[in-house]
Design a protein around this motif. Structure first.
Motif, PDB file in Angstrom:
ATOM      1  N   PRO A  53       0.841  -1.195   0.000  1.00  0.00           N
ATOM      2  CA  PRO A  53       0.000   0.000   0.000  1.00  0.00           C
ATOM      3  C   PRO A  53       0.879   1.250   0.000  1.00  0.00           C
ATOM      4  O   PRO A  53       1.906   1.300   0.679  1.00  0.00           O
ATOM      5  CB  PRO A  53      -0.786  -0.120   1.311  1.00  0.00           C
ATOM      6  N   GLY A  54       0.496   2.210  -0.781  1.00  0.00           N
ATOM      7  CA  GLY A  54       1.283   3.440  -0.847  1.00  0.00           C
ATOM      8  C   GLY A  54       1.281   4.007  -2.246  1.00  0.00           C
ATOM      9  O   GLY A  54       0.333   3.855  -2.990  1.00  0.00           O
ATOM     10  N   GLY A  55       2.383   4.628  -2.621  1.00  0.00           N
ATOM     11  CA  GLY A  55       2.495   5.368  -3.865  1.00  0.00           C
ATOM     12  C   GLY A  55       2.623   4.512  -5.116  1.00  0.00           C
ATOM     13  O   GLY A  55       2.509   3.284  -5.080  1.00  0.00           O
ATOM     14  N   PRO A  56       2.907   5.171  -6.231  1.00  0.00           N
ATOM     15  CA  PRO A  56       2.980   4.514  -7.539  1.00  0.00           C
ATOM     16  C   PRO A  56       4.284   3.737  -7.726  1.00  0.00           C
ATOM     17  O   PRO A  56       5.215   3.849  -6.926  1.00  0.00           O
ATOM     18  CB  PRO A  56       2.935   5.697  -8.506  1.00  0.00           C
ATOM     19  N   ALA A  57       4.342   2.992  -8.809  1.00  0.00           N
ATOM     20  CA  ALA A  57       5.569   2.287  -9.201  1.00  0.00           C
ATOM     21  C   ALA A  57       6.259   3.085 -10.295  1.00  0.00           C
ATOM     22  O   ALA A  57       5.605   3.654 -11.174  1.00  0.00           O
ATOM     23  CB  ALA A  57       5.241   0.889  -9.696  1.00  0.00           C
ATOM     24  N   MET A  58       7.556   3.137 -10.231  1.00  0.00           N
ATOM     25  CA  MET A  58       8.361   3.815 -11.245  1.00  0.00           C
ATOM     26  C   MET A  58       9.162   2.733 -11.960  1.00  0.00           C
ATOM     27  O   MET A  58       9.832   1.922 -11.314  1.00  0.00           O
ATOM     28  CB  MET A  58       9.242   4.863 -10.594  1.00  0.00           C
ATOM     29  N   VAL A  59       9.062   2.719 -13.296  1.00  0.00           N
ATOM     30  CA  VAL A  59       9.639   1.635 -14.089  1.00  0.00           C
ATOM     31  C   VAL A  59      10.506   2.222 -15.198  1.00  0.00           C
ATOM     32  O   VAL A  59      10.081   3.132 -15.904  1.00  0.00           O
ATOM     33  CB  VAL A  59       8.517   0.768 -14.712  1.00  0.00           C
ATOM     34  N   GLN A  60      11.714   1.671 -15.343  1.00  0.00           N
ATOM     35  CA  GLN A  60      12.620   2.063 -16.421  1.00  0.00           C
ATOM     36  C   GLN A  60      12.908   0.847 -17.285  1.00  0.00           C
ATOM     37  O   GLN A  60      13.192  -0.230 -16.767  1.00  0.00           O
ATOM     38  CB  GLN A  60      13.958   2.565 -15.876  1.00  0.00           C
ATOM     39  N   LEU A  61      12.850   1.040 -18.596  1.00  0.00           N
ATOM     40  CA  LEU A  61      13.256   0.018 -19.556  1.00  0.00           C
ATOM     41  C   LEU A  61      14.574   0.500 -20.150  1.00  0.00           C
ATOM     42  O   LEU A  61      14.623   1.555 -20.786  1.00  0.00           O
ATOM     43  CB  LEU A  61      12.195  -0.156 -20.649  1.00  0.00           C
ATOM     44  N   CYS A  62      15.637  -0.249 -19.916  1.00  0.00           N
ATOM     45  CA  CYS A  62      16.985   0.195 -20.243  1.00  0.00           C
ATOM     46  C   CYS A  62      17.585  -0.615 -21.394  1.00  0.00           C
ATOM     47  O   CYS A  62      17.548  -1.838 -21.378  1.00  0.00           O
ATOM     48  CB  CYS A  62      17.888   0.030 -19.031  1.00  0.00           C
ATOM     49  N   SER A  63      18.163   0.097 -22.340  1.00  0.00           N
ATOM     50  CA  SER A  63      18.864  -0.563 -23.446  1.00  0.00           C
ATOM     51  C   SER A  63      20.264  -0.950 -22.982  1.00  0.00           C
ATOM     52  O   SER A  63      20.774  -0.439 -21.979  1.00  0.00           O
ATOM     53  CB  SER A  63      18.958   0.367 -24.651  1.00  0.00           C
ATOM     54  N   GLU A  64      20.880  -1.826 -23.725  1.00  0.00           N
ATOM     55  CA  GLU A  64      22.225  -2.278 -23.369  1.00  0.00           C
ATOM     56  C   GLU A  64      23.215  -1.113 -23.356  1.00  0.00           C
ATOM     57  O   GLU A  64      24.080  -1.037 -22.495  1.00  0.00           O
ATOM     58  CB  GLU A  64      22.680  -3.367 -24.341  1.00  0.00           C
ATOM     59  N   SER A  65      23.068  -0.181 -24.291  1.00  0.00           N
ATOM     60  CA  SER A  65      23.999   0.950 -24.340  1.00  0.00           C
ATOM     61  C   SER A  65      23.818   1.902 -23.154  1.00  0.00           C
ATOM     62  O   SER A  65      24.753   2.601 -22.770  1.00  0.00           O
ATOM     63  CB  SER A  65      23.845   1.713 -25.659  1.00  0.00           C
ATOM     64  N   GLU A  66      22.635   1.929 -22.538  1.00  0.00           N
ATOM     65  CA  GLU A  66      22.395   2.795 -21.386  1.00  0.00           C
ATOM     66  C   GLU A  66      22.862   2.177 -20.072  1.00  0.00           C
ATOM     67  O   GLU A  66      23.144   2.880 -19.117  1.00  0.00           O
ATOM     68  CB  GLU A  66      20.891   3.100 -21.249  1.00  0.00           C
ATOM     69  N   GLY A  67      22.865   0.852 -20.012  1.00  0.00           N
ATOM     70  CA  GLY A  67      23.137   0.198 -18.734  1.00  0.00           C
ATOM     71  C   GLY A  67      21.916   0.308 -17.848  1.00  0.00           C
ATOM     72  O   GLY A  67      20.794   0.388 -18.331  1.00  0.00           O
ATOM     73  N   LEU A  68      22.126   0.351 -16.538  1.00  0.00           N
ATOM     74  CA  LEU A  68      21.000   0.393 -15.605  1.00  0.00           C
ATOM     75  C   LEU A  68      20.907   1.710 -14.851  1.00  0.00           C
ATOM     76  O   LEU A  68      20.284   1.792 -13.805  1.00  0.00           O
ATOM     77  CB  LEU A  68      21.114  -0.754 -14.593  1.00  0.00           C
ATOM     78  N   GLN A  69      21.510   2.762 -15.347  1.00  0.00           N
ATOM     79  CA  GLN A  69      21.517   4.024 -14.617  1.00  0.00           C
ATOM     80  C   GLN A  69      20.412   4.969 -15.099  1.00  0.00           C
ATOM     81  O   GLN A  69      19.314   4.925 -14.616  1.00  0.00           O
ATOM     82  CB  GLN A  69      22.889   4.684 -14.730  1.00  0.00           C
ATOM     83  N   GLU A  70      20.697   5.815 -16.039  1.00  0.00           N
ATOM     84  CA  GLU A  70      19.728   6.778 -16.562  1.00  0.00           C
ATOM     85  C   GLU A  70      19.157   6.237 -17.863  1.00  0.00           C
ATOM     86  O   GLU A  70      19.796   6.318 -18.905  1.00  0.00           O
ATOM     87  CB  GLU A  70      20.404   8.131 -16.805  1.00  0.00           C
ATOM     88  N   CYS A  71      17.979   5.699 -17.814  1.00  0.00           N
ATOM     89  CA  CYS A  71      17.375   5.074 -18.985  1.00  0.00           C
ATOM     90  C   CYS A  71      16.364   6.040 -19.619  1.00  0.00           C
ATOM     91  O   CYS A  71      15.577   6.674 -18.909  1.00  0.00           O
ATOM     92  CB  CYS A  71      16.697   3.775 -18.589  1.00  0.00           C
ATOM     93  N   ALA A  72      16.383   6.118 -20.928  1.00  0.00           N
ATOM     94  CA  ALA A  72      15.521   7.064 -21.644  1.00  0.00           C
ATOM     95  C   ALA A  72      14.045   6.676 -21.587  1.00  0.00           C
ATOM     96  O   ALA A  72      13.176   7.528 -21.675  1.00  0.00           O
ATOM     97  CB  ALA A  72      15.979   7.188 -23.097  1.00  0.00           C
ATOM     98  N   ARG A  73      13.752   5.391 -21.448  1.00  0.00           N
ATOM     99  CA  ARG A  73      12.358   4.946 -21.412  1.00  0.00           C
ATOM    100  C   ARG A  73      11.951   4.688 -19.962  1.00  0.00           C
ATOM    101  O   ARG A  73      12.482   3.788 -19.320  1.00  0.00           O
ATOM    102  CB  ARG A  73      12.183   3.664 -22.223  1.00  0.00           C
ATOM    103  N   TYR A  74      11.042   5.496 -19.465  1.00  0.00           N
ATOM    104  CA  TYR A  74      10.566   5.322 -18.092  1.00  0.00           C
ATOM    105  C   TYR A  74       9.120   5.788 -17.988  1.00  0.00           C
ATOM    106  O   TYR A  74       8.639   6.558 -18.804  1.00  0.00           O
ATOM    107  CB  TYR A  74      11.452   6.079 -17.096  1.00  0.00           C
TER     108      TYR A  74
END
Length: 140
Positions: free
Chosen positions: A36-57
């Motif tokens: 219970p609580g707030g929303p979920a934040m989801v990032q879809l990361c390309s291999e070139s982005e790694g797992l840090q700042e992903c363009a698709r979120y």
């Protein structure tokens, strides 16, 4: 003779993409284990982005412990998902005293890191041009 080789190579480099190269699909990320609580934040990361700042979120609402995020126009390739539930709705993942997240979080393939996020390879999933479904179990 030399001129004809240059012209052939220029025409090959300007060749249009094939239909297979242009195909994209929809990736659906299905989250379970939310609280219970707030929303979920989801990032879809390309291999070139790694797992840090992903363009698709995206941010999606949580209902009955689950949430679903959809990403369209995703080309085939290796992708990874980073997700967390923003229980306090402050827009970021909260951390406790020892640096461990204190809000539900998860990575594709259940990847785990040691003293930080996992490597991209541990969370990577091959996504075909038709798209697919990626399940994520949020935990703490």
């Amino acid at each position: 003779m030399r001129l004809s080789i240059v012209l052939v190579s220029a025409s090959l480099s300007a060749a249009p993409l094939s239909v297979a190269d242009a195909q994209t699909g929809t990736v659906e990320v299905r989250l379970t284990g939310a609280r219970p609580g707030g929303p979920a934040m989801v990032q879809l990361c390309s291999e070139s982005e790694g797992l840090q700042e992903c363009a698709r979120y995206t941010t999606v609402p949580v209902r009955n412990g689950t949430a679903t995020a959809r990403f369209s126009n995703v080309p085939a390739g290796r992708w990874a998902v980073v997700a967390f539930q923003d229980i306090d709705s402050d827009g970021r993942l909260g951390f406790g005293f020892f640096g461990r997240p204190n809000e539900p979080w998860g990575y594709s393939r259940g990847a785990q890191g040691v003293m930080g996020p996992p490597d991209f390879a541990a969370a990577a999933i091959a996504v075909p041009a038709t798209g697919g479904v990626i399940p994520i179990r949020l935990g703490m």
